[in-house]
Design a protein around this motif. Structure first.
Motif, PDB file in Angstrom:
ATOM      1  N   THR A 210       0.960  -1.299   0.082  1.00  0.00           N
ATOM      2  CA  THR A 210       0.063   0.049  -0.039  1.00  0.00           C
ATOM      3  C   THR A 210       0.858   1.223   0.049  1.00  0.00           C
ATOM      4  O   THR A 210       0.478   2.434  -0.349  1.00  0.00           O
ATOM      5  CB  THR A 210      -0.854  -0.123   1.140  1.00  0.00           C
TER       6      THR A 210
ATOM      7  N   GLN B 288     -10.300  -3.535  -1.668  1.00  0.00           N
ATOM      8  CA  GLN B 288     -10.122  -2.426  -0.798  1.00  0.00           C
ATOM      9  C   GLN B 288     -10.746  -2.620   0.443  1.00  0.00           C
ATOM     10  O   GLN B 288     -10.244  -2.491   1.522  1.00  0.00           O
ATOM     11  CB  GLN B 288     -10.881  -1.352  -1.370  1.00  0.00           C
TER      12      GLN B 288
ATOM     13  N   PHE C  62     -14.525   2.341  -0.463  1.00  0.00           N
ATOM     14  CA  PHE C  62     -13.872   1.207  -1.265  1.00  0.00           C
ATOM     15  C   PHE C  62     -13.935   1.324  -2.772  1.00  0.00           C
ATOM     16  O   PHE C  62     -13.317   0.460  -3.629  1.00  0.00           O
ATOM     17  CB  PHE C  62     -14.372  -0.131  -0.576  1.00  0.00           C
TER      18      PHE C  62
ATOM     19  N   THR D 134      -3.360   0.049  -8.455  1.00  0.00           N
ATOM     20  CA  THR D 134      -4.311  -1.206  -7.793  1.00  0.00           C
ATOM     21  C   THR D 134      -3.793  -2.318  -7.212  1.00  0.00           C
ATOM     22  O   THR D 134      -4.277  -3.275  -7.578  1.00  0.00           O
ATOM     23  CB  THR D 134      -5.202  -1.375  -8.934  1.00  0.00           C
TER      24      THR D 134
END
Lengths: 408, 408
Positions: free
Chosen positions: A60, B349, B401, B408
């Motif tokens: 992340t 997410q 989300f 990504t």
């Protein structure tokens, strides 16, 4: 000379910057043109990138810690130091790989039969890059002339002029504005390698109307060993460049994972693969020191330092077998001074053992780099004094100073 | 399932390795196929490279701290993990740049009219690299077929077969031995991209008689974000390769600064510029964990982990809109499992927000990587449970989300 050195240090508007570097005690470091010194705040930034960003944020971190923006962010910061417009500079890969990208781009813009002119004072890897493209493409001819013969070679016919502004051996500086204009008059494209310029000289890429440029992150920009390099593409060429070395970070939508290559807008199209983040973070942090700095003042200090070194060495040079290999005119050289000596290798080893770190370039060059951000005039005096002592006492002539190391 | 997970963890011969990684508490990390986790000992090694080597040893660290040997030393260590002979693997540049080097080498070995076969399951950057060379060289034709059509395409005529062993989306694994042999029967050269293989699978480059290979340092080798990549050249091709992308570290004598390019002996000739030392040091340190490890055992654990994940997901998959995108046969896949879901983006997410970190590949793939060195069977069960909960409660359907991030 001692009083003069002290006066010059007192009057130096950049003197306070030295405290921002972690230089070891007892060392005069005159090799910032090969590996810039460590800025004091960089270790914490790298440690945080390793422990917090990589270790805790894991994947992340690409978004959260802005890793994904590093090539653009550091590119824009370097652009401001070399007179480049926003959107023209990106940081990634090595100088050699970036030169390959811009040279192959320039070749493709010039068609099938292309004469590339360079000079024998160019850094060898630049010539190797050009040789590689020449061997693979029958229409490309590389012409390598002496540095002082470049202007004549341009007049004789050139499609791509590829030069390094500052000669890595002698410090001789090309006149970027004049040579670029001259080449442009002949319809040529011009590529400048700023390896020994960025972070030391007041480069003005837009002012001279350069077409392409590359440069190094680990010399005067202090980005750390093997720091990623940068490339520049003038805005007017960006849309026309179809990359020979194409990769996903040069794609218009890297994370769409399309099978066909669609080049990104602007300078990004010459990006290729994933950049080495830890090395990029070190470079990005190191650039903080340049924030708000006037590159004219940096260049002026470099000229004063190199002038002063020559003045310190002049009195004993001829007697002790030294010959100035750099131009005497400070406007005609970069931020290092080279001295020829028959025993350059052991002399430099003896200097390093005595705490004066420069380097040696075969066969006979002692090279001293004067990074304006952390070298002072008293350092210069001290280095010259140590050099004189070593030569006068011939203390370089010991077996341990003759033993060859891999990197000289 | 809980008892089964516990039993599998108890019987896992690699279970103790997990303690060597600094994984954050409360996180199940299933993205080691994108960015490997941080080995606990790496921060100290990087800090020492920054503070002591760069900061105190400065330029002398190239010899004193062995920076100059890093591309060779790490190359030899990786060679041992992928069944490559000593002297065939070097670490430098990115995977894309290395692929450009080996593909251009393979093209030059095959002459003027060359058909390159690859497949649509290849990572896009590999195809972009091939496209770039195809556009620049009229004699090169790139033929991209479906993964399952590769064998037929080989039979139809191929000069260079360029494939990635493990499909980055589905995890589908090519049969390296069979496809290499088939291509060799047609006189073709074969290039393997081991991005998702090195550090996870029992690759045997010499056994399958691969001609060239490349791979990634930052996935299962845990070398850190953007860690330098590696390339492989079979010993039998090394002397014949004349690099298109030539640079000073590929020269026979980089520090002699000769103006003409003389390629180094062996695999070194495909090195180019100065490698990013800080990133190289992190990779070199990370490889310590593989010392003495049997890659057969690593691969076996990867198969067991992925098998177990599929077994955990199977009971609710169809009901909750999941479809297995990876092969069921563990021998036919790498160390990750992909599940298709219409709402893959927000579902991933939501998983990340719940502490299960995988990633998403457009348009509809949830991707879960199972790094055998630090993922346990209880982690797998926990991840599957979290996935079921999120899907059953539709808790992925929140605005936060759906918000798109760059990576990504």
């Amino acid at each position: 000379m001692k009083a003069r050195a002290a006066a010059l240090d007192d009057a130096d508007p950049l003197a306070a910057l030295r405290d921002r570097f972690a230089l070891p005690a007892g060392v005069v470091y005159l090799d910032g043109n090969s590996l810039g010194a460590l800025p004091r705040h960089v270790p914490d930034r790298v440690a945080s990138a390793v422990q917090t960003e990589w270790g805790e944020h894991l994947i992340t971190a690409w978004n959260r810690d802005g890793w994904v923006d590093l090539p653009v962010r550091t590119g824009e910061r370097i652009a401001a130091l070399i007179g480049a417009a926003p959107g023209t500079v990106r940081v990634t890969d090595s100088t050699s790989v970036n030169l390959f990208k811009v040279l192959s781009a320039a070749l493709s813009l010039k068609g099938n039969r292309v004469t590339v002119v360079s000079d024998s004072g160019n850094f060898p890897t630049d010539l190797y890059v050009a040789h590689g493209l020449e061997r693979a493409h029958p229409g490309v001819t590389l012409k390598v002339v002496a540095p002082e013969a470049v202007a004549v070679a341009v007049d004789e016919g050139v499609d791509v002029l590829m030069l390094t502004e500052v000669d890595y051996r002698t410090g001789r500086r090309h006149d970027m504005a004049a040579l670029t204009a001259r080449a442009h008059e002949r319809g040529a494209l011009v590529i400048w390698d700023l390896a020994h310029s960025a972070g030391a000289l007041a480069v003005d890429l837009e002012g001279v109307r350069a077409d392409f440029a590359v440069g190094c992150g680990y010399k005067f920009l202090n980005g750390g060993p093997g720091a990623p390099a940068f490339y520049y593409i003038a805005e007017r060429h960006q849309a026309a460049v179809d990359p020979l070395l194409a990769g996903w970070f040069g794609h218009a939508a890297p994370f769409a994972f399309e099978t066909a290559f669609r080049p990104a807008e602007g300078a990004d199209r010459l990006r290729v693969g994933t950049p080495p983040v830890l090395s990029m973070v070190a470079l990005d942090a190191a650039l903080d020191i340049f924030d708000g700095l006037d590159m004219g003042a940096v260049q002026a200090k470099g000229r004063a330092l190199t002038d002063f070194f020559i003045a310190c060495v002049d009195p004993f040079a001829a007697e002790l077998g030294l010959e100035l290999a750099s131009p005497r005119d400070p406007a005609a050289r970069g931020s290092h001074v080279s001295l020829r000596h028959e025993q350059a290798y052991p002399v430099m080893q003896a200097l390093i053992a005595a705490g004066v770190i420069g380097d040696m370039r075969a066969p006979d060059i002692l090279r001293f780099g004067f990074a304006p951000l952390y070298v002072g005039f008293s350092d210069v005096l001290s280095a010259a004094g140590t050099l004189e002592t070593i030569l006068r006492q011939e203390s370089w002539d010991r077996p341990e100073f003759h033993a060859r190391k891999v990197v000289t």
